[in-house]
Write a protein that holds these residues in place. Structure first.
Motif, PDB file in Angstrom:
ATOM      1  N   PRO A   1       1.413   2.699   0.222  1.00  0.00           N
ATOM      2  CA  PRO A   1       1.872   4.036   0.632  1.00  0.00           C
ATOM      3  C   PRO A   1       3.188   4.446  -0.030  1.00  0.00           C
ATOM      4  CG  PRO A   1       1.147   2.793   2.545  1.00  0.00           C
ATOM      5  CD  PRO A   1       1.179   1.839   1.388  1.00  0.00           C
ATOM      6  N   ALA A   2       4.089   3.490  -0.215  1.00  0.00           N
ATOM      7  CA  ALA A   2       5.363   3.801  -0.868  1.00  0.00           C
ATOM      8  C   ALA A   2       5.136   4.230  -2.315  1.00  0.00           C
ATOM      9  CB  ALA A   2       6.292   2.590  -0.811  1.00  0.00           C
TER      10      ALA A   2
ATOM     11  N   TYR B   1       2.707  -2.278  -0.179  1.00  0.00           N
ATOM     12  CA  TYR B   1       3.606  -1.276  -0.748  1.00  0.00           C
ATOM     13  C   TYR B   1       2.852  -0.017  -1.176  1.00  0.00           C
ATOM     14  CZ  TYR B   1       7.327  -4.776  -1.152  1.00  0.00           C
ATOM     15  OH  TYR B   1       8.292  -5.721  -0.904  1.00  0.00           O
TER      16      TYR B   1
ATOM     17  N   SER C   1       7.388   0.104   4.815  1.00  0.00           N
ATOM     18  CA  SER C   1       5.952   0.095   4.558  1.00  0.00           C
ATOM     19  C   SER C   1       5.428  -1.326   4.445  1.00  0.00           C
ATOM     20  CB  SER C   1       5.655   0.864   3.266  1.00  0.00           C
ATOM     21  OG  SER C   1       4.321   0.688   2.862  1.00  0.00           O
TER      22      SER C   1
END
Length: 75
Positions: A47-48, A45, A38
């Protein structure tokens, strides 16, 4: 370990706990790889973090769904 022994019996607890531990390590490796991917692809970061949060909610709901064995009534 105690929960594993209660759920699967003391004779299979070590084997089942080993698989639980292995699954945990594979999940951690996948999460680290996904976060790095990602960061590389999207330069963030975020979306993670959202995926990790959603997986935590799923894990919490799954843990709440585990039923306890009824205690025997002693008369």
């Amino acid at each position: 370990m105690r929960l594993t022994a209660q759920r699967f019996g003391p004779e299979r607890a070590n084997l089942v706990f080993g698989w639980i531990f292995a699954g945990h390590q594979l999940g951690a490796a996948s999460a680290a790889f996904g976060a790095g991917l990602s960061r590389t692809a999207l330069a963030t970061y975020l979306p993670a973090f959202f995926i990790a949060g959603a997986l935590c909610v799923v894990a919490a709901l799954t843990a709440l769904a585990i039923s306890r064995a009824p205690k025997p009534v002693v008369a």
